[in-house]
Motif scaffolding. Structure first.
Motif, PDB file in Angstrom:
ATOM      1  N   GLU A 215       3.102  15.530   6.436  1.00  0.00           N
ATOM      2  CA  GLU A 215       4.285  14.784   6.869  1.00  0.00           C
ATOM      3  C   GLU A 215       4.597  14.990   8.343  1.00  0.00           C
ATOM      4  O   GLU A 215       5.467  14.333   8.899  1.00  0.00           O
ATOM      5  N   GLY A 216       3.839  15.855   8.982  1.00  0.00           N
ATOM      6  CA  GLY A 216       3.971  15.985  10.447  1.00  0.00           C
ATOM      7  C   GLY A 216       3.570  14.678  11.126  1.00  0.00           C
ATOM      8  O   GLY A 216       3.985  14.402  12.244  1.00  0.00           O
ATOM      9  N   ASN A 217       2.756  13.864  10.417  1.00  0.00           N
ATOM     10  CA  ASN A 217       2.316  12.575  10.987  1.00  0.00           C
ATOM     11  C   ASN A 217       3.196  11.419  10.507  1.00  0.00           C
ATOM     12  O   ASN A 217       2.849  10.254  10.701  1.00  0.00           O
ATOM     13  N   LEU A 218       4.326  11.721   9.851  1.00  0.00           N
ATOM     14  CA  LEU A 218       5.125  10.666   9.201  1.00  0.00           C
ATOM     15  C   LEU A 218       5.411   9.485  10.122  1.00  0.00           C
ATOM     16  O   LEU A 218       5.278   8.332   9.737  1.00  0.00           O
ATOM     17  N   LEU A 219       5.767   9.780  11.370  1.00  0.00           N
ATOM     18  CA  LEU A 219       6.172   8.690  12.289  1.00  0.00           C
ATOM     19  C   LEU A 219       4.982   7.805  12.660  1.00  0.00           C
ATOM     20  O   LEU A 219       5.147   6.704  13.177  1.00  0.00           O
ATOM     21  N   ASP A 220       3.763   8.289  12.407  1.00  0.00           N
ATOM     22  CA  ASP A 220       2.572   7.453  12.671  1.00  0.00           C
ATOM     23  C   ASP A 220       2.268   6.540  11.494  1.00  0.00           C
ATOM     24  O   ASP A 220       1.500   5.593  11.601  1.00  0.00           O
ATOM     25  N   PHE A 221       2.804   6.874  10.302  1.00  0.00           N
ATOM     26  CA  PHE A 221       2.391   6.141   9.100  1.00  0.00           C
ATOM     27  C   PHE A 221       2.974   4.737   9.130  1.00  0.00           C
ATOM     28  O   PHE A 221       4.043   4.487   9.714  1.00  0.00           O
ATOM     29  N   SER A 222       2.300   3.817   8.428  1.00  0.00           N
ATOM     30  CA  SER A 222       2.793   2.431   8.320  1.00  0.00           C
ATOM     31  C   SER A 222       4.127   2.431   7.560  1.00  0.00           C
ATOM     32  O   SER A 222       4.457   3.391   6.861  1.00  0.00           O
ATOM     33  N   ALA A 223       4.850   1.320   7.692  1.00  0.00           N
ATOM     34  CA  ALA A 223       6.156   1.197   7.016  1.00  0.00           C
ATOM     35  C   ALA A 223       5.988   1.357   5.504  1.00  0.00           C
ATOM     36  O   ALA A 223       6.800   2.009   4.835  1.00  0.00           O
ATOM     37  N   GLY A 224       4.878   0.828   4.974  1.00  0.00           N
ATOM     38  CA  GLY A 224       4.625   0.919   3.517  1.00  0.00           C
ATOM     39  C   GLY A 224       4.495   2.355   3.071  1.00  0.00           C
ATOM     40  O   GLY A 224       5.084   2.775   2.067  1.00  0.00           O
ATOM     41  N   VAL A 225       3.721   3.162   3.848  1.00  0.00           N
ATOM     42  CA  VAL A 225       3.527   4.564   3.466  1.00  0.00           C
ATOM     43  C   VAL A 225       4.845   5.329   3.610  1.00  0.00           C
ATOM     44  O   VAL A 225       5.223   6.103   2.734  1.00  0.00           O
ATOM     45  N   GLN A 226       5.568   5.061   4.722  1.00  0.00           N
ATOM     46  CA  GLN A 226       6.852   5.754   4.912  1.00  0.00           C
ATOM     47  C   GLN A 226       7.811   5.428   3.767  1.00  0.00           C
ATOM     48  O   GLN A 226       8.502   6.310   3.249  1.00  0.00           O
ATOM     49  N   HIS A 227       7.781   4.174   3.318  1.00  0.00           N
ATOM     50  CA  HIS A 227       8.661   3.771   2.215  1.00  0.00           C
ATOM     51  C   HIS A 227       8.280   4.500   0.928  1.00  0.00           C
ATOM     52  O   HIS A 227       9.125   5.014   0.197  1.00  0.00           O
ATOM     53  N   PHE A 228       6.965   4.619   0.711  1.00  0.00           N
ATOM     54  CA  PHE A 228       6.499   5.324  -0.502  1.00  0.00           C
ATOM     55  C   PHE A 228       6.953   6.786  -0.473  1.00  0.00           C
ATOM     56  O   PHE A 228       7.433   7.335  -1.462  1.00  0.00           O
ATOM     57  N   ILE A 229       6.820   7.430   0.701  1.00  0.00           N
ATOM     58  CA  ILE A 229       7.193   8.846   0.791  1.00  0.00           C
ATOM     59  C   ILE A 229       8.706   9.010   0.568  1.00  0.00           C
ATOM     60  O   ILE A 229       9.158   9.922  -0.126  1.00  0.00           O
ATOM     61  N   GLU A 230       9.462   8.023   1.052  1.00  0.00           N
ATOM     62  CA  GLU A 230      10.925   8.045   0.820  1.00  0.00           C
ATOM     63  C   GLU A 230      11.191   7.988  -0.690  1.00  0.00           C
ATOM     64  O   GLU A 230      12.003   8.751  -1.223  1.00  0.00           O
ATOM     65  N   GLY A 256      -1.512  16.526 -11.791  1.00  0.00           N
ATOM     66  CA  GLY A 256      -0.996  15.157 -11.679  1.00  0.00           C
ATOM     67  C   GLY A 256      -0.274  14.956 -10.357  1.00  0.00           C
ATOM     68  O   GLY A 256       0.901  15.276 -10.217  1.00  0.00           O
ATOM     69  N   GLY A 257      -0.992  14.474  -9.345  1.00  0.00           N
ATOM     70  CA  GLY A 257      -0.353  14.272  -8.033  1.00  0.00           C
ATOM     71  C   GLY A 257      -1.180  13.303  -7.201  1.00  0.00           C
ATOM     72  O   GLY A 257      -2.359  13.102  -7.454  1.00  0.00           O
ATOM     73  N   ILE A 258      -0.504  12.706  -6.216  1.00  0.00           N
ATOM     74  CA  ILE A 258      -1.171  11.741  -5.330  1.00  0.00           C
ATOM     75  C   ILE A 258      -1.417  12.397  -3.990  1.00  0.00           C
ATOM     76  O   ILE A 258      -0.590  13.162  -3.492  1.00  0.00           O
ATOM     77  N   PHE A 259      -2.583  12.162  -3.410  1.00  0.00           N
ATOM     78  CA  PHE A 259      -2.955  12.683  -2.086  1.00  0.00           C
ATOM     79  C   PHE A 259      -3.075  11.492  -1.140  1.00  0.00           C
ATOM     80  O   PHE A 259      -3.686  10.472  -1.487  1.00  0.00           O
ATOM     81  N   LEU A 260      -2.450  11.650   0.043  1.00  0.00           N
ATOM     82  CA  LEU A 260      -2.498  10.554   1.010  1.00  0.00           C
ATOM     83  C   LEU A 260      -3.006  11.065   2.352  1.00  0.00           C
ATOM     84  O   LEU A 260      -2.476  12.056   2.862  1.00  0.00           O
ATOM     85  N   TYR A 261      -4.053  10.438   2.900  1.00  0.00           N
ATOM     86  CA  TYR A 261      -4.378  10.668   4.294  1.00  0.00           C
ATOM     87  C   TYR A 261      -4.457   9.310   4.988  1.00  0.00           C
ATOM     88  O   TYR A 261      -5.526   8.714   5.106  1.00  0.00           O
ATOM     89  N   PRO A 262      -3.308   8.777   5.418  1.00  0.00           N
ATOM     90  CA  PRO A 262      -3.286   7.439   6.038  1.00  0.00           C
ATOM     91  C   PRO A 262      -3.856   7.483   7.448  1.00  0.00           C
ATOM     92  O   PRO A 262      -4.149   8.560   7.969  1.00  0.00           O
ATOM     93  N   SER A 263      -3.998   6.297   8.070  1.00  0.00           N
ATOM     94  CA  SER A 263      -4.415   6.322   9.476  1.00  0.00           C
ATOM     95  C   SER A 263      -3.241   6.854  10.290  1.00  0.00           C
ATOM     96  O   SER A 263      -2.084   6.709   9.920  1.00  0.00           O
TER      97      SER A 263
END
Ligand code: P6P
Length: 335
Positions: A215-230, A256-263
């Motif tokens: 989540e240190g990269n949160l501000l780089d994530f797309s709006a969709g990913v940020q919305h999902f994390i919210e 049972g968990g989701i892993f995300l490494y977005p651009s």
């Protein structure tokens, strides 16, 4: 009476592979032997990893790998050990390694298989005693048996994998793999030098309660990913992130968990490598009842263009992956 008092050690990896091979009447045994070769190398790396502190083979090696990352000594040791084990086994005609610029011709031109290996992923965690892991992918070669391997042997989509798995060197050492008939986990019993079946037929819990991303990269994530994390925060999911893919993936697979490494800004195509990390983990997760995408496409359908290519990576149980997908679709609508 003695029989009752003598606990069984359970099914060894060798016996399990033999049993499964009998289920494949046309299996010629080479894939089975190849899985044994990988398990052997894993036992050796288990030994190297656990003695690293004493043998002063932690710390950097002063070299940089093709990714520009400083190679840790254990990286180099693991790379040599796996390449040697695969070459000596005889079934593998070619190898690509995350630590090598181009593919390796093992000289076994009669070998029917090629292997993609990340000998020790998460090596920056070695010095701080965090779990690390080996990740492997096995494909049938596309070039004729008897000839040297060619680049096309290694640029196959993940849906052509015949087997994939990882070894996690953590509080215990475990081998988890699939040959396309489900996922099975084996725990290494050091006293007898055997991997014992400890997690038969692994299925990812569908009500995932964990999300993993940096989540240190949160501000780089797309709006969709940020919305999902919210949404994950609103639903009070647990945030768990080790920064070592094999350790994060293994926990998410079992719990049972989701892993995300977005651009991200630093990694516009994502950081994780398609061939060495995403394809094997995607195969495992699908075999365990989950999903894996790059945000748009199924990971296993991506046609690789070059050996070290990277991809955004989202992997986990269907309920969380579908919720993420809805966020992506919402983002498209808003765009
Ligand atoms: P970040 C380790 O270096 C690795 O390749 C994976 O094991 C891990 O998931 C990822 O990078 C961590 O990356 O940018 O969050 O430190």
């Amino acid at each position: 009476q003695a029989d009752k008092l003598t606990p069984s050690i359970g099914i060894t990896l060798d016996r399990f592979i033999k049993q499964k091979q009998d289920e494949f009447p046309f299996a010629t045994g080479e894939l089975s032997q190849l899985l044994r070769d990988i398990a052997l190398a894993g036992k050796i790396i288990h030994w190297e990893v656990n003695r690293a502190g004493l043998a002063n083979i932690t710390g950097s090696y002063g070299n940089y790998n093709v990714q520009g990352e400083e190679q840790q000594k254990l990286d180099v040791v693991a790379n040599v050990r796996f390449i040697r084990a695969l070459r000596n086994g005889g079934e593998v005609c070619g190898i690509i390694s995350e630590e090598e610029d181009s593919f390796i011709d093992t000289g076994n031109h009669q070998g029917k298989y090629v292997v993609a290996i990340d000998p020790l992923d998460g090596s920056s965690n070695i010095d701080v005693n965090v779990s690390i892991g080996t990740i492997f992918s096995i494909y049938r070669r596309v070039s004729p048996v008897g000839s040297p391997p060619i680049i096309e042997d290694f640029l196959q989509p993940g849906n052509r994998q015949v087997a994939a798995g990882y070894i996690v060197y953590g509080s215990s050492t475990m081998l988890v793999y699939t040959t396309g008939k489900g996922v099975n986990g084996f725990t290494y019993e050091q006293s007898i030098g055997e991997f014992i079946l400890s997690h038969p037929s692994i299925k990812v819990p569908q009500e995932g309660k964990i999300y993993s991303c940096n989540e240190g990269n949160l501000l780089d994530f797309s709006a969709g990913v940020q919305h999902f994390i919210e949404q994950c925060r609103e639903q009070r999911l647990s945030a768990r992130y080790i920064g070592s893919l094999v350790a994060d993936f293994h926990r998410n697979l079992l719990k049972g968990g989701i892993f995300l490494y977005p651009s991200t800004q630093k990694a516009p195509n994502g950081k994780l490598r398609l061939l060495f990390e995403c394809n094997p983990m995607a195969f495992l997760m699908e075999q365990a009842g989950g999903m894996a995408t790059d945000g748009k496409r199924r990971i296993l359908d991506i046609e690789p263009k070059e050996i070290h290519q990277r991809t955004p990576f989202f992997v986990g149980p269907q309920n969380l992956m579908e919720r993420l997908n809805q966020c992506f679709q919402q983002e498209e609508v808003n765009a």
